[in-house]
Design a protein around this motif. Structure first.
Motif, PDB file in Angstrom:
ATOM      1  N   MET A   1      85.239  46.377 -14.761  1.00  0.00           N
ATOM      2  CA  MET A   1      84.197  46.519 -15.783  1.00  0.00           C
ATOM      3  C   MET A   1      82.816  46.557 -15.135  1.00  0.00           C
ATOM      4  O   MET A   1      81.964  47.367 -15.499  1.00  0.00           O
TER       5      MET A   1
ATOM      6  N   GLY B   1      83.175  40.614 -26.880  1.00  0.00           N
ATOM      7  CA  GLY B   1      83.224  41.629 -27.932  1.00  0.00           C
ATOM      8  C   GLY B   1      81.958  42.464 -27.952  1.00  0.00           C
ATOM      9  O   GLY B   1      82.006  43.679 -28.204  1.00  0.00           O
TER      10      GLY B   1
ATOM     11  N   LEU C   1      85.485  50.593 -20.362  1.00  0.00           N
ATOM     12  CA  LEU C   1      86.156  50.427 -21.659  1.00  0.00           C
ATOM     13  C   LEU C   1      87.609  49.976 -21.462  1.00  0.00           C
ATOM     14  O   LEU C   1      88.112  49.153 -22.234  1.00  0.00           O
TER      15      LEU C   1
ATOM     16  N   MET D   1      91.870  42.739 -25.084  1.00  0.00           N
ATOM     17  CA  MET D   1      91.520  42.405 -26.462  1.00  0.00           C
ATOM     18  C   MET D   1      92.333  41.219 -26.992  1.00  0.00           C
ATOM     19  O   MET D   1      91.824  40.395 -27.746  1.00  0.00           O
TER      20      MET D   1
ATOM     21  N   THR E   1      79.562  49.357 -25.562  1.00  0.00           N
ATOM     22  CA  THR E   1      80.128  50.493 -24.825  1.00  0.00           C
ATOM     23  C   THR E   1      80.567  51.583 -25.803  1.00  0.00           C
ATOM     24  O   THR E   1      80.252  52.765 -25.622  1.00  0.00           O
TER      25      THR E   1
ATOM     26  N   PHE F   1      87.866  46.393 -21.001  1.00  0.00           N
ATOM     27  CA  PHE F   1      87.707  45.702 -22.284  1.00  0.00           C
ATOM     28  C   PHE F   1      88.982  45.787 -23.125  1.00  0.00           C
ATOM     29  O   PHE F   1      89.512  44.775 -23.593  1.00  0.00           O
ATOM     30  N   LEU F   2      89.505  47.018 -23.284  1.00  0.00           N
ATOM     31  CA  LEU F   2      90.651  47.222 -24.184  1.00  0.00           C
ATOM     32  C   LEU F   2      91.891  46.444 -23.746  1.00  0.00           C
ATOM     33  O   LEU F   2      92.634  45.931 -24.580  1.00  0.00           O
TER      34      LEU F   2
ATOM     35  N   GLY G   1      82.157  45.277 -25.449  1.00  0.00           N
ATOM     36  CA  GLY G   1      83.010  46.359 -25.945  1.00  0.00           C
ATOM     37  C   GLY G   1      82.298  47.167 -27.019  1.00  0.00           C
ATOM     38  O   GLY G   1      82.298  48.403 -27.000  1.00  0.00           O
TER      39      GLY G   1
END
Ligand code: HEM
Length: 117
Positions: free
Chosen positions: A41, A100, A20, A27, A106, A23-24, A103
């Protein structure tokens, strides 16, 4: 056995952090279409799979009830995540929608884990 189970839950959470977190932190790049799947990841997703399977085994060995439907759904979502991250790991730019989706899947798995009791 309890300590071992809690240890694996801890490792499971480290896996979530890597997946995560990867991913974050991207963004903004995702919005610009320049995000990519980082090694963190991929390794996070693999950690989720290995520690998740170990948790199922440890809980069964300890005679704790395991919700097979919940675990099956989490496993299915993770297989999709892992497949996408693995196949696209060398691409320098990943499509917004695809990035996306990883994310979103997850986050969906996190809420399935904590809300489905
Ligand atoms: C992205 C994928 C995943 C996420 C975000 C995730 C998230 C979580 C979280 C937050 C917990 C701790 C909360 C709790 O105890 O209910 C947990 C526990 C657990 N997870 Fe996962 N998980 C994922 C994948 C998997 C997979 C693939 C498996 C099995 C093959 C699995 C098996 C388990 C088990 C057995 C537990 C122990 C608690 C329980 O019985 O629900 N997880 N997971």
């Amino acid at each position: 056995m309890d300590v071992l189970i809690h240890l694996f839950v801890g490792l499971h959470i480290i896996g979530i952090a890597a997946l995560l977190g990867g991913f974050l932190t991207q963004m903004k790049a995702m919005g610009e279409g320049t995000a990519r799947f980082s090694p963190a990841m991929l390794h996070g997703a693999l950690t989720m799979l290995i520690t998740g399977v170990a948790l199922v085994g440890l809980n069964q060995a300890d005679d704790n009830a395991v919700n097979n439907l919940k675990i099956g759904i989490k496993m299915a979502l993770l297989i999709v995540i892992l497949g996408l991250v693995y196949v696209k790991r060398d691409e320098e730019r990943v499509d917004k929608a695809l990035f996306g989706a990883v994310g979103a899947l997850t986050v969906a798995n996190i809420f399935i884990a904590v809300l489905w009791t």
